[in-house]
Design a protein around this motif. Structure first.
Motif, mmCIF file in Angstrom:
data_model
loop_
_atom_site.group_PDB
_atom_site.id
_atom_site.type_symbol
_atom_site.label_atom_id
_atom_site.label_comp_id
_atom_site.label_asym_id
_atom_site.label_seq_id
_atom_site.Cartn_x
_atom_site.Cartn_y
_atom_site.Cartn_z
ATOM 1 N N SER A 134 0.830 -1.203 0.000
ATOM 2 C CA SER A 134 0.000 0.000 0.000
ATOM 3 C C SER A 134 0.860 1.246 0.000
ATOM 4 O O SER A 134 1.931 1.294 0.626
ATOM 5 N N LEU A 135 0.348 2.263 -0.690
ATOM 6 C CA LEU A 135 1.061 3.542 -0.747
ATOM 7 C C LEU A 135 0.370 4.620 0.077
ATOM 8 O O LEU A 135 0.820 5.771 0.080
ATOM 9 N N CYS A 136 -0.705 4.250 0.755
ATOM 10 C CA CYS A 136 -1.414 5.215 1.625
ATOM 11 C C CYS A 136 -1.800 4.542 2.932
ATOM 12 O O CYS A 136 -2.176 3.358 2.952
ATOM 13 N N GLU A 137 -1.726 5.305 4.010
ATOM 14 C CA GLU A 137 -2.186 4.871 5.327
ATOM 15 C C GLU A 137 -3.075 5.966 5.894
ATOM 16 O O GLU A 137 -2.740 7.152 5.786
ATOM 17 N N ALA A 138 -4.192 5.568 6.472
ATOM 18 C CA ALA A 138 -5.148 6.560 6.956
ATOM 19 C C ALA A 138 -5.675 6.174 8.333
ATOM 20 O O ALA A 138 -5.857 4.987 8.640
ATOM 21 N N GLU A 139 -5.919 7.175 9.151
ATOM 22 C CA GLU A 139 -6.543 7.009 10.460
ATOM 23 C C GLU A 139 -7.826 7.837 10.478
ATOM 24 O O GLU A 139 -7.825 9.002 10.050
ATOM 25 N N VAL A 140 -8.912 7.257 10.989
ATOM 26 C CA VAL A 140 -10.222 7.900 10.978
ATOM 27 C C VAL A 140 -10.710 8.105 12.402
ATOM 28 O O VAL A 140 -10.682 7.173 13.219
#
Length: 513
Positions: free
Chosen positions: A141-147
């Motif tokens: 993966s080239l993106c990491e996200a926290e919600v």
């Protein structure tokens, strides 16, 4: 003492008996519910990091606010438990997809729609990178996200508020299911107005929707829309009202309270509109959601005093309504409906419209020509006799049970409950909790914070009783005999009798001595 049948016969024959006026809280008054209306807005805050591994690795970090939902709701406890629809605070759309589209378009300068859909672009290399930016996270993966989900509740108050932060306690399996929230700041004093929540749907036909299409204030109150079930109690609305319902609910109506027009109690919530199917969630499902969230719906002292003020206000007794409404605003100075009614009461107090003004004459019915039919008089006599039997027989039984209690030393629950119902209920067998029948001074003293002992600065005019007599305010505030302490039910706010284990009005157990 003359026997009961002799007393009835004498009064009916002489025509000397005039039934005392019975006061009950006016039914169909949705202003019992509107103070507890809230608007709910939920957003997802996404913190996303994009990795560019072409040559030297770069990290691009962005933060986005992604709307989840907005709609209506209502408060069920004075410390800030709120009910709304699950779809208002929980979305089936992934905010990480929205954030990936935004950060990719901004960094690589390509056209990717800023929405919740997964897209493809013509450039093969960039398209591969875009697909690797979408969730879920994998090794390549080239993106990491926290919600982080943020929910704010906007109560119906005199001025627009910034909103009270809340956390989600429970959500349902569908967008139309009931969700339970809890305000985390701003309700510590437990003075938020609450709705009277029904126990079951019942055979209801005429109802009202209570919606908040925008953040409420004194000049932006809840919108009330009258609709009907067909057949009664079915939860299905009339077909000829479909356009009205679709239009009303389409303006952020998800989670709107459905009010029984006869009892002024909330019997459910509704979602849909704007082209979506209209779904009614009954009060039984709402109560099940509250149980799952470990929340018990209850009224607060602000509600008790406010409903006491409503009794005088709806009876156009503006003189008596003023001090009680002022006490509501002492307890919660942002109570929008109390503030509006206080202004009206002050304008009309002492005028011809004020039934509580000094020297005000009761309204009389103009005399009609002709004579009364003897059959009408006979029917009146039968009605009078029935009323006397309903009132005097329980009083006689009460005295007998009282003597039995004195001899045995044991309290008699049924007798005490009936006696309290005559003092604080409807006056006929204790039909249920009715704080509106309290004398204004009793409501003021009940709601005054004991630790503050703030002087009221005003003396409310006691409500006249049957026969025109005016009760002594000191007598109304006197403690119970025997040096016992006056107590009130923690569920409905009504006065508890001495040695009672259960409230005589709602049946709630007495939790503390």
């Amino acid at each position: 003492m003359p026997r009961l049948h002799s007393l009835i016969a004498g009064l009916v024959v002489l025509g000397a008996f005039v039934p005392p006026p019975l006061h009950e809280h006016p039914s169909g008054s949705t202003d019992r519910v509107t103070p507890a209306a809230v608007r709910v807005e939920a957003v997802a805050r996404v913190s996303i990091t994009l990795y560019d591994d072409r040559g030297v690795i770069r990290r691009v970090r962005r933060e986005y606010e992604v709307p989840i939902g907005e709609g209506s709701g209502f408060t069920v406890t004075p410390d800030g438990a709120v009910v709304t629809a699950t779809g208002v605070v929980k979305s089936d759309r992934d905010p990480r997809v929205y954030a990936a589209n935004r950060v990719f378009a901004e960094y690589y300068k390509v056209k990717v729609p800023a929405d919740h859909s997964r897209h493809r672009i013509r450039n093969a290399d960039l398209n591969l990178r875009l697909q690797r930016c979408y969730p879920p996270v994998a090794e390549d993966s080239l993106c990491e996200a926290e919600v982080t989900t943020e929910v704010k509740v906007f109560p119906h108050e005199t001025s627009p508020a910034k909103g009270l932060p809340a956390r989600i306690l429970h959500t349902g399996s569908t967008p139309a299911a009931a969700a339970v929230l809890k305000v985390t700041e701003g309700a510590e004093d437990e003075t938020l107005p609450t709705v009277p929540l029904a126990t079951s749907l019942g055979n209801v036909e005429s109802v009202d929707f209570m919606t908040l299409p925008e953040r409420p204030s004194l000049d932006k109150p809840p919108v009330l829309t009258a609709v009907h079930f067909d057949p009664p109690g079915s939860g299905t609305f009339r077909k000829n009202e479909a356009k009205t319902i679709d239009k009303v609910l389409g303006r952020d109506g998800d989670g709107a309270a459905v009010i029984d027009d006869g009892t002024s109690e909330v019997i459910g919530l509704v979602t849909g509109g704007g082209g979506d199917p209209v779904i009614f969630t009954p009060v039984e499902d709402i109560r099940a959601a509250l149980v799952a969230a470990d929340v018990t719906p209850r009224r607060g002292r602000v509600d008790v005093v406010y409903e006491t003020a409503l009794a005088s206000y709806h009876n156009k007794n503006y003189t008596n309504a003023i001090p009680v409404l002022q006490q509501v605003l002492r307890l919660r100075n942002t109570h929008a409906v109390a503030a509006a009614y206080l202004q009206t009461s002050q304008q009309k107090a002492g005028t011809a419209e004020d039934s509580g003004a000094a020297g005000a004459q009761p309204e009389t019915t103009p005399e009609r020509s002709g004579s009364f039919s003897p059959w009408l008089l006979a029917a009146g006599g039968v009605v009078v006799a029935g009323l006397l039997v309903a009132v005097l027989v329980p009083m006689a039984l009460r005295r007998r049970r009282g003597r039995a209690a004195d001899e045995t030393g044991e309290p008699v629950f049924a007798e005490a409950a009936f006696g309290e119902a005559q003092a604080g209920g409807s006056g006929l067998g204790g039909a249920g909790p009715n704080p509106a029948s309290w004398p204004p001074q009793a409501a003021l003293e009940y709601a005054r914070p004991a630790e503050a002992q703030l002087p009221l600065g005003i003396t409310p005019v006691p409500a006249p009783v049957a026969g025109g007599a005016v009760p002594d305010p000191q007598a109304a505030d006197a403690p119970p005999p025997g040096g016992t302490t006056m107590r009130f039910c923690t569920r409905c706010g009504m006065r508890l009798g001495h040695a009672h284990r259960f409230c005589g009005f709602c049946g709630h157990p007495v939790e503390s001595p």
